[in-house]
Design a protein around this motif. Structure first.
Motif, PDB file in Angstrom:
ATOM      1  N   CYS A  53     -37.826  30.373 -19.559  1.00  0.00           N
ATOM      2  CA  CYS A  53     -37.039  29.739 -20.618  1.00  0.00           C
ATOM      3  C   CYS A  53     -37.969  28.901 -21.481  1.00  0.00           C
ATOM      4  O   CYS A  53     -38.280  27.752 -21.156  1.00  0.00           O
ATOM      5  CB  CYS A  53     -35.929  28.865 -20.028  1.00  0.00           C
ATOM      6  SG  CYS A  53     -34.825  28.171 -21.277  1.00  0.00           S
ATOM      7  N   ALA A  54     -38.427  29.494 -22.577  1.00  0.00           N
ATOM      8  CA  ALA A  54     -39.311  28.771 -23.482  1.00  0.00           C
ATOM      9  C   ALA A  54     -38.543  27.842 -24.407  1.00  0.00           C
ATOM     10  O   ALA A  54     -39.149  27.072 -25.154  1.00  0.00           O
ATOM     11  CB  ALA A  54     -40.139  29.754 -24.305  1.00  0.00           C
TER      12      ALA A  54
ATOM     13  N   TYR B 275     -39.723  44.197 -16.001  1.00  0.00           N
ATOM     14  CA  TYR B 275     -39.852  43.298 -17.151  1.00  0.00           C
ATOM     15  C   TYR B 275     -41.178  43.505 -17.877  1.00  0.00           C
ATOM     16  O   TYR B 275     -42.140  44.068 -17.359  1.00  0.00           O
ATOM     17  CB  TYR B 275     -39.751  41.839 -16.696  1.00  0.00           C
ATOM     18  CG  TYR B 275     -40.782  41.438 -15.658  1.00  0.00           C
ATOM     19  CD1 TYR B 275     -42.065  41.029 -16.030  1.00  0.00           C
ATOM     20  CD2 TYR B 275     -40.476  41.473 -14.299  1.00  0.00           C
ATOM     21  CE1 TYR B 275     -43.003  40.677 -15.087  1.00  0.00           C
ATOM     22  CE2 TYR B 275     -41.402  41.114 -13.345  1.00  0.00           C
ATOM     23  CZ  TYR B 275     -42.676  40.724 -13.743  1.00  0.00           C
ATOM     24  OH  TYR B 275     -43.612  40.388 -12.802  1.00  0.00           O
ATOM     25  N   GLU B 276     -41.189  43.040 -19.091  1.00  0.00           N
ATOM     26  CA  GLU B 276     -42.401  42.934 -19.881  1.00  0.00           C
ATOM     27  C   GLU B 276     -42.671  41.452 -20.105  1.00  0.00           C
ATOM     28  O   GLU B 276     -41.773  40.609 -19.927  1.00  0.00           O
ATOM     29  CB  GLU B 276     -42.209  43.681 -21.207  1.00  0.00           C
ATOM     30  CG  GLU B 276     -43.428  43.726 -22.113  1.00  0.00           C
ATOM     31  CD  GLU B 276     -44.645  44.396 -21.497  1.00  0.00           C
ATOM     32  OE1 GLU B 276     -45.092  43.895 -20.436  1.00  0.00           O
ATOM     33  OE2 GLU B 276     -45.182  45.362 -22.060  1.00  0.00           O
ATOM     34  N   THR B 277     -43.876  41.121 -20.473  1.00  0.00           N
ATOM     35  CA  THR B 277     -44.237  39.724 -20.696  1.00  0.00           C
ATOM     36  C   THR B 277     -44.704  39.534 -22.135  1.00  0.00           C
ATOM     37  O   THR B 277     -45.148  40.470 -22.807  1.00  0.00           O
ATOM     38  CB  THR B 277     -45.363  39.287 -19.746  1.00  0.00           C
ATOM     39  OG1 THR B 277     -46.512  40.115 -19.974  1.00  0.00           O
ATOM     40  CG2 THR B 277     -44.925  39.413 -18.301  1.00  0.00           C
ATOM     41  N   LYS B 278     -44.570  38.303 -22.586  1.00  0.00           N
ATOM     42  CA  LYS B 278     -45.108  37.948 -23.897  1.00  0.00           C
ATOM     43  C   LYS B 278     -45.474  36.472 -23.894  1.00  0.00           C
ATOM     44  O   LYS B 278     -45.015  35.697 -23.032  1.00  0.00           O
ATOM     45  CB  LYS B 278     -44.086  38.243 -25.000  1.00  0.00           C
ATOM     46  CG  LYS B 278     -42.830  37.394 -24.961  1.00  0.00           C
ATOM     47  CD  LYS B 278     -41.922  37.723 -26.152  1.00  0.00           C
ATOM     48  CE  LYS B 278     -40.665  36.860 -26.137  1.00  0.00           C
ATOM     49  NZ  LYS B 278     -39.790  37.133 -27.299  1.00  0.00           N
TER      50      LYS B 278
ATOM     51  N   THR C 119     -45.522  28.784 -21.368  1.00  0.00           N
ATOM     52  CA  THR C 119     -46.336  29.529 -22.324  1.00  0.00           C
ATOM     53  C   THR C 119     -46.214  31.044 -22.147  1.00  0.00           C
ATOM     54  O   THR C 119     -46.723  31.804 -22.955  1.00  0.00           O
ATOM     55  CB  THR C 119     -47.825  29.153 -22.178  1.00  0.00           C
ATOM     56  OG1 THR C 119     -48.252  29.417 -20.834  1.00  0.00           O
ATOM     57  CG2 THR C 119     -48.035  27.676 -22.488  1.00  0.00           C
ATOM     58  N   ARG C 120     -45.526  31.477 -21.074  1.00  0.00           N
ATOM     59  CA  ARG C 120     -45.383  32.913 -20.800  1.00  0.00           C
ATOM     60  C   ARG C 120     -43.925  33.208 -20.495  1.00  0.00           C
ATOM     61  O   ARG C 120     -43.284  32.498 -19.728  1.00  0.00           O
ATOM     62  CB  ARG C 120     -46.255  33.290 -19.605  1.00  0.00           C
ATOM     63  CG  ARG C 120     -46.029  34.691 -19.037  1.00  0.00           C
ATOM     64  CD  ARG C 120     -46.911  34.889 -17.804  1.00  0.00           C
ATOM     65  NE  ARG C 120     -46.609  36.115 -17.072  1.00  0.00           N
ATOM     66  CZ  ARG C 120     -45.684  36.206 -16.117  1.00  0.00           C
ATOM     67  NH1 ARG C 120     -44.947  35.144 -15.794  1.00  0.00           N
ATOM     68  NH2 ARG C 120     -45.479  37.345 -15.497  1.00  0.00           N
ATOM     69  N   GLU C 121     -43.408  34.258 -21.113  1.00  0.00           N
ATOM     70  CA  GLU C 121     -42.025  34.656 -20.895  1.00  0.00           C
ATOM     71  C   GLU C 121     -41.951  36.076 -20.337  1.00  0.00           C
ATOM     72  O   GLU C 121     -42.769  36.928 -20.675  1.00  0.00           O
ATOM     73  CB  GLU C 121     -41.244  34.615 -22.207  1.00  0.00           C
ATOM     74  CG  GLU C 121     -41.079  33.244 -22.809  1.00  0.00           C
ATOM     75  CD  GLU C 121     -40.345  33.323 -24.132  1.00  0.00           C
ATOM     76  OE1 GLU C 121     -39.116  33.209 -24.145  1.00  0.00           O
ATOM     77  OE2 GLU C 121     -41.033  33.528 -25.166  1.00  0.00           O
TER      78      GLU C 121
END
Length: 791
Positions: free
Chosen positions: A427-428, A65-68, A81-83
């Motif tokens: 889950c943002a 995975y990558e994060t954003k 705050t992090r996905e």
């Protein structure tokens, strides 16, 4: 059932998915349909040679995975705050083909006799066509690929050419491409259809190292934010002598060569690919591991690997196949579902799971949902207990993150995430991520199902009980006692339906939490008697307080269960019966799908239901509900369900079959089995509904097999549609393999391997052995009445 229109363009075949002729507008749908996976990775059925038309070039690794940063205009405590999202990675099949200066691109060139085939019996995909160049040269091109199931790090590609009216050279570029765009990098709009022309997307890879040696190339890519390292290498085996030239670009490494074509003589090249990834900051270490795996594959050929692939699937199908005689359409759909479930996950790695969309697209982020425990678990525990065990161990691995999430929400215990790749909540969309607290109880339900079926006391008394204690602690801390009547209530939640936000006492969540309390207490009592040392160890580990077990017992007893006590009609949540009606069966077509045509806040104001919610209880805990109560609830809620979830049709078919509603059961079954093949929901372009495909398996097992998992013995009440000649399937139970065959007159049980045991058939005890035991079939309707009397 709301009207859903099939969009069928693929040929019906019992073991294959076949596309004859290519239609550019259906490019993305076909890419989804022809996906391949092997649990470790998955690829969409995109064109190896490139395509300038609309497409999603998708290549994904399970849990890579990558994060954003999750953007919120205003932030409050507890909001994510992090996905994490499964990132589009490397194109292993990168191929560019040129003949007389003309580049092969099916969006631009003239071609004919297009044929694409997914062979489910052996897990391979083949595509062929005849390319006619501007100069009038004709060449037949064949592309074959598979992802090895027996060697999960290996991928194989073969490209073949036959010159039909000339002799000459064709130029090839074959390589690895880390410049792939992740299309929904900036978000997924529910109001639009994904399209590369609308969203430029983003690439998330750097390439710190490339190497070349002879006919081999190795590359390592690194994700920009999450720091995952992906090693990818390949070598070329050609049927004719070639002189490959290494060409290096920033994120693409290729071998360029020519193949001499002789009229009517096939020439080909094979590409043997190795992939290995880790979350690590040590490039050389990961490179060495990848190189070691590549070295192990050095003797592998396309032919030998293909033979291994076929042998693997022969063994797998022997266990998971469900042959239907007399219904080719649903047979294809059923096998398509079983194939995708098994290729997506078969339990070789306890660190992996079943992504909601499998490894087929970017929508739903390659993430894990509660579908795994509630819908998929029966498929794995009854066909591959090791895989089922690993799914539970996966959740135990991320128990610390679930405990941390509970604290963020001012609770205790374990609050498992709605969407996850690394154990944290991704889950943002906060109303789902924060209100849908039923995920934790789905995990306790899976532990309950698995340990009853597989008798895995070791897991239950170690990892299982630790999760159960923390899950019970979570619900105890979320809930409160009603000041009005003293009920224990779960306030401010969202049930599986998802069309009703911030409601009180969703009946599904409350009943499941009550069952979780009771199961936890049952295991605690058993351990104190049978395994006191293990009990003391886990009680100390979770810092169990002296009063907690007694409090949970009281909470279970006092749990509010919204219901009309006169009729037995469950109320989906407090106040649901007072919501205004929507005639979901007669909604104008221009309002479907709802998410794209109704304002979001409007959805929550009505009694319209997206997918089964309270009705799930009649399946999960079937014997708790009399058949008359099931009928009342089914009639009421199905009339209000719009089925805008792929999780919906399977459950409704099962309950309709139990209630003797032949037409409804069959209609929902076809909708379920062919949901993606016929693009019923008009979103197959966004990837396959892989976890929902378990609904097709559940349909056979629970619907037409009449199986129920909440009895002390295996319980069956079989029936099949009138147009079927027969149905058969196998299931593993406590070390034994049982085969069930149903025709229009009889149902036959036979122990294929393992110990003999007794079961319940239509409520009667039956001893099954290694010789066929034949029971007279009771038709739908008659069966329902008979079982009702037994209960």
């Amino acid at each position: 059932m709301a009207t859903k229109v099939a969009d069928r363009y693929l040929k019906v075949d019992p073991w294959k998915v076949i596309e004859e002729g290519f239609e550019h507008p259906r490019s993305r749908v076909s890419e989804s349909m022809f996906c391949l996976a092997n649990e470790y990775m998955g690829v969409r059925g995109y064109f190896d040679e490139g395509y300038s038309g609309d497409r999603l070039l998708g290549s994904y690794f399970n849990n890579l995975y990558e994060t954003k940063t999750a953007a919120h205009p205003q932030h409050f405590k507890g909001i994510v705050t992090r996905e994490c999202f499964g990132v589009n990675s490397v194109d292993n099949f990168y191929t560019r083909i040129t003949l007389d200066g003309e580049v092969l691109d099916l969006a631009k060139v003239k071609f004919s006799a297009f044929l694409r085939t997914l062979n489910m019996s052996e897990g391979t995909m083949e595509r062929s066509f005849v390319w006619t160049t501007k100069n009038g040269k004709k060449v037949k091109c064949i592309f074959e690929r598979f992802l090895s199931m027996s060697v999960p790090y290996m991928v194989c590609q073969r490209v073949s050419f036959t010159a039909l009216n000339f002799t000459g050279a064709i130029q090839i570029k074959s390589g690895l491409d880390f410049s792939i765009i992740h299309e929904i990098a900036s978000g997924w709009s529910q109001t639009k259809v994904a399209s590369s022309t609308e969203n430029a997307g983003k690439n998330f890879w750097t390439v710190p190292k490339m190497e070349h040696a002879g006919d081999s190339v190795s590359v390592i890519g690194k994700t920009i934010n999450s720091g995952h390292l992906l090693y990818s290498s390949f070598r070329i085996d050609s049927s004719t002598p070639i002189a490959p030239k290494f060409v290096r670009q920033e994120k693409i490494a290729t071998l360029d060569f020519s193949i001499r074509l002789v009229k009517d003589v096939e020439a080909s090249f094979d590409k043997i690919i190795t992939n290995f990834w880790e979350k690590s900051d040590q490039i050389e270490k990961v490179w060495s591991k990848g190189a070691a795996i590549t070295k192990k594959n050095v003797k592998a050929t396309f032919k030998s690997a293909h033979a291994q692939q076929k042998a693997y699937w022969v063994k797998a199908w022997d266990m998971i196949d469900m042959p239907i005689e007399g219904d080719p359409e649903n047979q294809q759909g059923l096998r398509f579902s079983l194939f995708n479930l098994y290729q997506t996950y078969h339990g070789f790695d306890a660190g992996l799971n079943v992504p909601c969309k499998g490894l087929t697209a970017e929508v739903y982020y390659g993430a894990i949902f509660w579908d795994t425990e509630t819908y998929c678990m029966p498929f794995y525990m009854l066909n591959n207990p090791k895989a089922a065990r690993n799914l539970i161990l996966y959740r135990h691995k991320y128990l610390p993150q679930a405990v941390a999430r509970a604290k963020e929400l001012d609770c205790e215990g374990a609050r498992y995430p709605m969407i996850t790749l690394d154990g944290t909540e991704s889950c943002a969309t906060w109303q789902h991520g924060d209100f849908e607290i039923h995920v934790s109880v789905a995990i306790s339900y899976a532990i309950w199902m698995y340990t009853r079926t597989c008798q895995d006391t070791e897991l239950l008394y170690k990892e299982g009980i630790e999760m159960l204690l923390q899950i019970s602690r979570f619900y105890a801390s979320w809930g409160e006692y009603s000041p009005k009547n003293g009920d224990f209530c779960l306030y401010g939640v969202m049930g599986p339906d998802e069309y009703h936000m911030n409601v009180n006492n969703n009946v599904y969540t409350n009943v499941m939490a009550k069952k979780s309390f009771e199961f936890t207490l049952e295991v605690a009592v058993a351990m104190q008697k049978k395994a006191p040392d293990l009990w003391k160890k886990v009680a100390k580990k979770v810092a169990l307080r002296d009063d907690e077990l007694a409090n949970w017992k009281k909470m279970a007893k006092k749990m509010r269960i919204p219901m009309d006590v006169k009729t037995g009609l469950l109320e989906q949540h407090d106040g649901y019966f007072d919501l205004p009606e929507v005639d979901v069966k007669n909604l104008p077509e221009d309002q479907i799908p709802i998410y794209k045509n109704w304002s979001y806040v409007r959805i929550f104001r009505y009694n319209m239901v997206k997918q089964p919610d309270s009705l799930l209880l009649h399946l999960f805990y079937s014997k708790d509900y009399p058949i008359e109560q099931k009928k009342i609830n089914y009639d009421y809620y199905e009339a209000r369900t719009i089925h805008e979830s792929s999780l919906s049709p399977g459950i409704h078919s099962i309950l309709a079959a139990e209630l003797g509603m032949k037409k409804e059961a069959d209609e929902f079954f076809q909708y379920m089995t062919r949901l993606d093949l016929d693009n019923y929901n008009k979103n197959t372009d966004q990837g396959l509904h892989v976890t929902s495909m378990s609904g097709a398996y559940l349909n056979i097992l629970y619907g037409y097999g009449g199986f129920r998992s909440d009895y002390d013995k295996l319980f069956f009440a079989p029936s099949i549609p009138a147009h079927w000649k027969s149905l058969s399937f196998k299931m593993m139970y406590r070390g034994s393999v049982l085969k069930i065959t149903i025709d229009q007159k009889n149902v036959t049980f036979e122990v294929v391997s393992g110990k003999l045991f007794d079961i319940l058939v239509y409520g009667e005890k039956v001893v099954v052995s290694d010789k066929p035991t034949v029971i007279k079939l009771i038709p739908l309707g008659v069966k329902t009445a008979k079982i009702a009397k037994k209960k």
